[in-house]
Scaffold this motif. Structure first.
Motif, PDB file in Angstrom:
ATOM      1  N   GLY A  14      53.515  46.223   1.240  1.00 38.74           N
ATOM      2  CA  GLY A  14      54.293  45.577   0.556  1.00 38.74           C
ATOM      3  C   GLY A  14      55.472  45.309   1.018  1.00 38.74           C
ATOM      4  O   GLY A  14      56.311  44.719   0.356  1.00 38.74           O
ATOM      5  N   SER A  15      55.497  45.107   2.623  1.00 42.23           N
ATOM      6  CA  SER A  15      57.025  44.408   2.985  1.00 42.23           C
ATOM      7  C   SER A  15      57.243  43.425   2.782  1.00 42.23           C
ATOM      8  O   SER A  15      56.277  42.258   2.964  1.00 42.23           O
ATOM      9  CB  SER A  15      57.276  45.647   4.344  1.00 42.23           C
ATOM     10  OG  SER A  15      58.323  44.975   5.165  1.00 42.23           O
ATOM     11  N   ALA A  16      58.357  42.927   2.112  1.00 43.03           N
ATOM     12  CA  ALA A  16      58.764  41.354   1.780  1.00 43.03           C
ATOM     13  C   ALA A  16      59.571  40.931   2.872  1.00 43.03           C
ATOM     14  O   ALA A  16      60.056  39.882   2.776  1.00 43.03           O
ATOM     15  CB  ALA A  16      58.702  40.874   0.813  1.00 43.03           C
ATOM     16  N   GLY A  17      60.981  42.035   3.664  1.00 43.28           N
ATOM     17  CA  GLY A  17      61.899  41.143   4.573  1.00 43.28           C
ATOM     18  C   GLY A  17      63.118  42.235   3.573  1.00 43.28           C
ATOM     19  O   GLY A  17      62.765  43.083   3.034  1.00 43.28           O
ATOM     20  N   PRO A  18      64.236  42.024   4.404  1.00 40.83           N
ATOM     21  CA  PRO A  18      65.663  42.502   4.418  1.00 40.83           C
ATOM     22  C   PRO A  18      65.871  42.394   2.518  1.00 40.83           C
ATOM     23  O   PRO A  18      65.555  41.418   1.691  1.00 40.83           O
ATOM     24  CB  PRO A  18      66.754  41.853   4.704  1.00 40.83           C
ATOM     25  CG  PRO A  18      65.578  41.048   5.706  1.00 40.83           C
ATOM     26  CD  PRO A  18      64.292  41.064   5.361  1.00 40.83           C
ATOM     27  N   ALA A  19      66.405  43.441   1.878  1.00 41.04           N
ATOM     28  CA  ALA A  19      66.210  43.335   0.598  1.00 41.04           C
ATOM     29  C   ALA A  19      67.292  42.228  -0.327  1.00 41.04           C
ATOM     30  O   ALA A  19      67.075  42.365  -1.743  1.00 41.04           O
ATOM     31  CB  ALA A  19      67.285  44.888   0.134  1.00 41.04           C
ATOM     32  N   ASP A  20      67.989  42.349   0.126  1.00 43.22           N
ATOM     33  CA  ASP A  20      69.155  41.377  -0.014  1.00 43.22           C
ATOM     34  C   ASP A  20      68.554  39.876   0.159  1.00 43.22           C
ATOM     35  O   ASP A  20      68.819  39.029  -0.516  1.00 43.22           O
ATOM     36  CB  ASP A  20      70.222  41.245   0.651  1.00 43.22           C
ATOM     37  CG  ASP A  20      70.260  40.797   2.081  1.00 43.22           C
ATOM     38  OD1 ASP A  20      69.414  40.780   2.878  1.00 43.22           O
ATOM     39  OD2 ASP A  20      71.945  40.537   3.025  1.00 43.22           O
ATOM     40  N   ARG A  21      67.844  39.592   0.162  1.00 42.43           N
ATOM     41  CA  ARG A  21      66.622  37.915   0.633  1.00 42.43           C
ATOM     42  C   ARG A  21      66.642  37.858  -0.762  1.00 42.43           C
ATOM     43  O   ARG A  21      65.726  38.927  -1.379  1.00 42.43           O
ATOM     44  CB  ARG A  21      65.947  38.067   1.874  1.00 42.43           C
ATOM     45  CG  ARG A  21      65.249  36.569   2.000  1.00 42.43           C
ATOM     46  CD  ARG A  21      64.069  36.926   3.105  1.00 42.43           C
ATOM     47  NE  ARG A  21      64.943  37.387   4.733  1.00 42.43           N
ATOM     48  CZ  ARG A  21      64.364  37.692   6.178  1.00 42.43           C
ATOM     49  NH1 ARG A  21      63.590  37.472   5.794  1.00 42.43           N
ATOM     50  NH2 ARG A  21      65.167  37.639   7.099  1.00 42.43           N
ATOM     51  N   THR A  22      66.094  36.928  -1.135  1.00 45.37           N
ATOM     52  CA  THR A  22      65.588  36.428  -2.467  1.00 45.37           C
ATOM     53  C   THR A  22      64.577  36.062  -1.940  1.00 45.37           C
ATOM     54  O   THR A  22      63.590  36.217  -0.929  1.00 45.37           O
ATOM     55  CB  THR A  22      66.439  34.800  -2.805  1.00 45.37           C
ATOM     56  OG1 THR A  22      65.979  34.154  -2.422  1.00 45.37           O
ATOM     57  CG2 THR A  22      67.802  35.059  -2.754  1.00 45.37           C
ATOM     58  N   VAL A  23      63.853  35.979  -3.274  1.00 44.46           N
ATOM     59  CA  VAL A  23      61.766  35.699  -3.430  1.00 44.46           C
ATOM     60  C   VAL A  23      62.317  34.340  -2.418  1.00 44.46           C
ATOM     61  O   VAL A  23      61.549  34.117  -1.759  1.00 44.46           O
ATOM     62  CB  VAL A  23      61.776  35.634  -4.911  1.00 44.46           C
ATOM     63  CG1 VAL A  23      59.303  34.919  -4.187  1.00 44.46           C
ATOM     64  CG2 VAL A  23      61.736  36.790  -5.909  1.00 44.46           C
ATOM     65  N   LEU A  24      62.362  33.306  -2.907  1.00 41.95           N
ATOM     66  CA  LEU A  24      62.413  32.404  -2.442  1.00 41.95           C
ATOM     67  C   LEU A  24      62.529  32.232  -0.581  1.00 41.95           C
ATOM     68  O   LEU A  24      61.785  31.501   0.175  1.00 41.95           O
ATOM     69  CB  LEU A  24      63.086  31.039  -3.052  1.00 41.95           C
ATOM     70  CG  LEU A  24      63.116  29.404  -2.165  1.00 41.95           C
ATOM     71  CD1 LEU A  24      61.914  29.019  -1.822  1.00 41.95           C
ATOM     72  CD2 LEU A  24      64.067  28.877  -3.118  1.00 41.95           C
ATOM     73  N   ARG A  25      63.627  32.532  -0.156  1.00 40.36           N
ATOM     74  CA  ARG A  25      63.935  33.111   0.826  1.00 40.36           C
ATOM     75  C   ARG A  25      63.430  33.757   1.695  1.00 40.36           C
ATOM     76  O   ARG A  25      63.119  33.605   3.005  1.00 40.36           O
ATOM     77  CB  ARG A  25      65.656  33.328   1.561  1.00 40.36           C
ATOM     78  CG  ARG A  25      66.409  32.243   0.424  1.00 40.36           C
ATOM     79  CD  ARG A  25      67.588  32.291   0.622  1.00 40.36           C
ATOM     80  NE  ARG A  25      69.094  31.500   0.635  1.00 40.36           N
ATOM     81  CZ  ARG A  25      68.921  30.483   1.200  1.00 40.36           C
ATOM     82  NH1 ARG A  25      68.489  29.432   2.216  1.00 40.36           N
ATOM     83  NH2 ARG A  25      69.849  29.252   1.134  1.00 40.36           N
ATOM     84  N   ALA A  26      62.523  34.573   0.901  1.00 33.55           N
ATOM     85  CA  ALA A  26      61.901  35.854   1.921  1.00 33.55           C
ATOM     86  C   ALA A  26      60.651  34.282   2.189  1.00 33.55           C
ATOM     87  O   ALA A  26      59.563  34.458   2.954  1.00 33.55           O
ATOM     88  CB  ALA A  26      61.732  36.685   0.820  1.00 33.55           C
ATOM     89  N   PHE A  27      59.961  34.137   0.992  1.00 38.31           N
ATOM     90  CA  PHE A  27      58.575  32.857   1.457  1.00 38.31           C
ATOM     91  C   PHE A  27      58.920  32.125   2.787  1.00 38.31           C
ATOM     92  O   PHE A  27      57.817  31.896   2.928  1.00 38.31           O
ATOM     93  CB  PHE A  27      58.338  32.215   0.012  1.00 38.31           C
ATOM     94  CG  PHE A  27      57.443  31.437   0.172  1.00 38.31           C
ATOM     95  CD1 PHE A  27      55.839  31.931   0.594  1.00 38.31           C
ATOM     96  CD2 PHE A  27      57.741  30.368   0.096  1.00 38.31           C
ATOM     97  CE1 PHE A  27      54.896  30.624   0.320  1.00 38.31           C
ATOM     98  CE2 PHE A  27      56.605  28.844   0.280  1.00 38.31           C
ATOM     99  CZ  PHE A  27      54.913  29.346   0.311  1.00 38.31           C
ATOM    100  N   ALA A  28      60.012  31.471   2.202  1.00 38.52           N
ATOM    101  CA  ALA A  28      60.165  30.498   3.186  1.00 38.52           C
ATOM    102  C   ALA A  28      61.056  30.620   4.713  1.00 38.52           C
ATOM    103  O   ALA A  28      60.893  29.821   5.654  1.00 38.52           O
ATOM    104  CB  ALA A  28      62.079  29.284   2.770  1.00 38.52           C
ATOM    105  N   HIS A  29      60.837  32.148   4.976  1.00 40.69           N
ATOM    106  CA  HIS A  29      61.960  32.604   6.335  1.00 40.69           C
ATOM    107  C   HIS A  29      60.889  32.293   6.984  1.00 40.69           C
ATOM    108  O   HIS A  29      59.396  31.955   7.457  1.00 40.69           O
ATOM    109  CB  HIS A  29      61.946  33.566   5.685  1.00 40.69           C
ATOM    110  CG  HIS A  29      62.317  34.868   7.085  1.00 40.69           C
ATOM    111  ND1 HIS A  29      63.274  34.310   7.729  1.00 40.69           N
ATOM    112  CD2 HIS A  29      62.262  35.783   8.332  1.00 40.69           C
ATOM    113  CE1 HIS A  29      63.949  35.604   9.441  1.00 40.69           C
ATOM    114  NE2 HIS A  29      63.031  36.380   9.589  1.00 40.69           N
ATOM    115  N   GLY A  30      61.112  31.211   8.214  1.00 36.95           N
ATOM    116  CA  GLY A  30      60.908  31.112   9.754  1.00 36.95           C
ATOM    117  C   GLY A  30      59.850  29.915   9.569  1.00 36.95           C
ATOM    118  O   GLY A  30      59.137  29.801  10.060  1.00 36.95           O
ATOM    119  N   ARG A  31      59.879  29.176   8.696  1.00 34.51           N
ATOM    120  CA  ARG A  31      59.380  28.141   8.063  1.00 34.51           C
ATOM    121  C   ARG A  31      60.506  26.990   7.709  1.00 34.51           C
ATOM    122  O   ARG A  31      61.155  26.734   7.503  1.00 34.51           O
ATOM    123  CB  ARG A  31      58.441  28.299   7.413  1.00 34.51           C
ATOM    124  CG  ARG A  31      57.555  29.352   6.910  1.00 34.51           C
ATOM    125  CD  ARG A  31      56.190  29.642   5.907  1.00 34.51           C
ATOM    126  NE  ARG A  31      55.561  30.688   5.816  1.00 34.51           N
ATOM    127  CZ  ARG A  31      54.488  30.391   4.912  1.00 34.51           C
ATOM    128  NH1 ARG A  31      54.386  29.478   3.789  1.00 34.51           N
ATOM    129  NH2 ARG A  31      53.643  31.419   5.193  1.00 34.51           N
TER     130      ARG A  31
END
Length: 486
Positions: free
Chosen positions: A347-364
């Motif tokens: 269930g890795s979703a990126g850095p701990a300080d990233r928000t749910v929205l920014r984790a979803f949008a990362h790199g897009r």
């Protein structure tokens, strides 16, 4: 919580030091009975003083069948795959799964009126789970279980309590009743949304139509020859103006009280433009990872399905990471002509300080507002959760971010490593429907009994780094629903 016949609680993890013994863990799980027995022995030593109190203690102990408690522990340990476990053995010498089974056996052996079980099927094989289900169906008291195991829910439960957003809802008639009720809720939500849209459109049309009529009403005019002088038209505050005012008020109310549509069904979309649908989208030839995966070969075309099975530690997750390109094998070759998407087990979703929205949008590409609309449409998160930090999320929430990214970006090959872990049963049902409609290649690792039972493709058994190699699989062009293994 108090129950006259005692309470038994199975936590997900055992909070005992590694130098504690098996016997100590059993005593902790049997604390109610051990305490009752101690009071009974103390009363024995003072029999002349309180015969009635002693009799009550004996009756309570016998009602709980306390004399057979240790025998029940041994029987449960045997059924759960730990026969003859030494009571003096240190817990630190047991695996995590063995410790979980030990505590489960002792908790069941306490035979309380109320059993509280937190994910009781974790770390159990199919045989042990079948025994547990039979045992719980014959339990004389009440069983409250937290579980994501849909087959367990189907076979054991008579009611389902769903906890979501701080609310608890009860559904009767077991898991089948829960599914039927959720389907009815979705249909009702869809109807309410359609009715809301119809009413909104109707009042918007009324405002437009009455505005036209209002423009046509004259303010004042002189009626020559009628002897009446200046004639005043009907008040603008009456008729058309009143209807406009009412419709605008209703529109404001509808805007403040929206009836949102039900979430869009999950859909995995194959890219297919990046790969030849008649050719291989991924293939491995004799890949191996030292100490983690014996040589394995397989080839998949679009539409093929493969279930990877094997004992814990056999290298199933290692194989998935090799297929995804996240791990370079020590031996063998990997070929990919299609785009690969991996749902990781952790269930890795990126850095701990990233928000749910920014984790979803990362790199897009695109704006955050557009990504927020896309994420919310899936129904995996509420608007209030988009600003939460990844580091504060549960495993299930982190997996939902990865799942959202996977379903919103086309891939030719889906690699799903224990996809049902930490997901709600209703979300797993949606996931199954999405997989049934997916036209790309699928490789799945799962312990989910319901998902395995419904699987229609081929199977690859990975036997582990110290055993023989896994079977070799290749695609069948004439029947893309099968993968031949040898």
């Amino acid at each position: 919580m108090v129950a006259p016949g005692g309470v038994g609680y199975l936590p997900q993890s055992l909070e005992l030091p590694p130098d504690a013994t098996v016997g100590g863990a059993i005593d902790l799980a049997l604390a109610d009975l051990r305490g009752l027995e101690a009071r009974m022995r103390e009363a024995e030593r003072a029999l002349g003083e309180d015969m009635d109190g002693y009799a009550e203690l004996v009756a309570e102990f016998e009602a709980r069948d306390g004399y057979e408690a240790d025998a029940r522990v041994d029987a449960a340990l045997h059924a759960l795959g730990l026969p003859g476990l030494d009571r003096d053995r240190a817990l630190g010498t047991l695996s995590g799964g063995e410790r979980s089974r030990l505590v489960l056996a002792a908790t069941l052996a306490s035979d309380p009126e109320l059993l509280l079980l937190d994910e009781p099927t974790n770390d159990l094989d199919d045989r042990a789970v079948a025994w547990l289900e039979r045992r719980l169906r014959t339990h004389r008291g009440t069983v409250v279980a937290i579980t994501h195991d849909r087959t367990f829910l189907e076979r054991v439960t008579t009611a389902v309590l769903e906890v979501e957003g701080g609310r608890v809802r009860r559904y009767g008639d077991g898991y089948a009743g829960y599914l039927a009720a959720k389907a009815a809720e979705r249909a009702a939500q869809a109807r309410a949304h359609e009715e809301w849209k119809v009413e909104q459109d109707r009042h918007a049309a009324l405002v437009t139509a009455n505005a036209g009529r209002l423009v046509a009403i004259p303010r004042k005019m002189t009626q020559a020859g009628m002897g009446t002088g200046a004639w005043r038209a009907r008040s603008r505050a009456h008729g058309a103006a009143g209807r406009i005012r009412q419709s605008r008020q209703r529109l404001r109310w509808l805007a403040d009280h929206p009836a949102p549509p039900p979430p869009e069904p999950l859909r995995f979309t194959p890219a297919l433009t990046t790969a030849d649908a008649d050719g291989e989208v991924v293939a491995v030839d004799g890949v191996a990872v030292a100490g983690r995966l014996r040589p394995v070969s397989l080839a998949l075309r679009a539409g093929e399905r493969l279930l990877v099975t094997g004992p814990n530690g056999a290298g199933k997750t290692t194989l998935m990471r090799v297929l995804a390109g996240e791990l370079r094998p020590d031996e063998g070759a990997v070929r990919r002509t299609g785009r690969v998407g991996l749902l990781r087990q952790d269930g890795s979703a990126g850095p701990a300080d990233r928000t749910v929205l920014r984790a979803f949008a990362h790199g897009r590409p695109g704006s955050l507002d557009d990504h927020a609309d896309a994420l919310l449409a899936l129904g995996l998160f509420r608007p209030s959760e988009l600003g939460l930090r990844v580091g504060g999320l549960s495993y299930g929430q982190r997996r939902r971010i990865e799942l959202a990214r996977l379903v919103s970006e086309p891939v030719d090959v889906l690699l799903l490593d224990e996809p049902t872990n930490h997901l709600s049963p209703m979300l797993v049902e949606q996931l199954e429907e999405a997989l049934a409609a997916y036209r790309g290649a699928l490789v799945i690792v799962t312990h989910d009994r319901r998902l395995r039972a419904a699987f229609t493709g081929s199977r690859l058994t990975v036997t582990g780094p110290r055993a023989g190699s896994g079977r070799t699989c290749s695609g069948d062009r004439r029947d893309p629903s099968r993968v031949r293994c040898r």
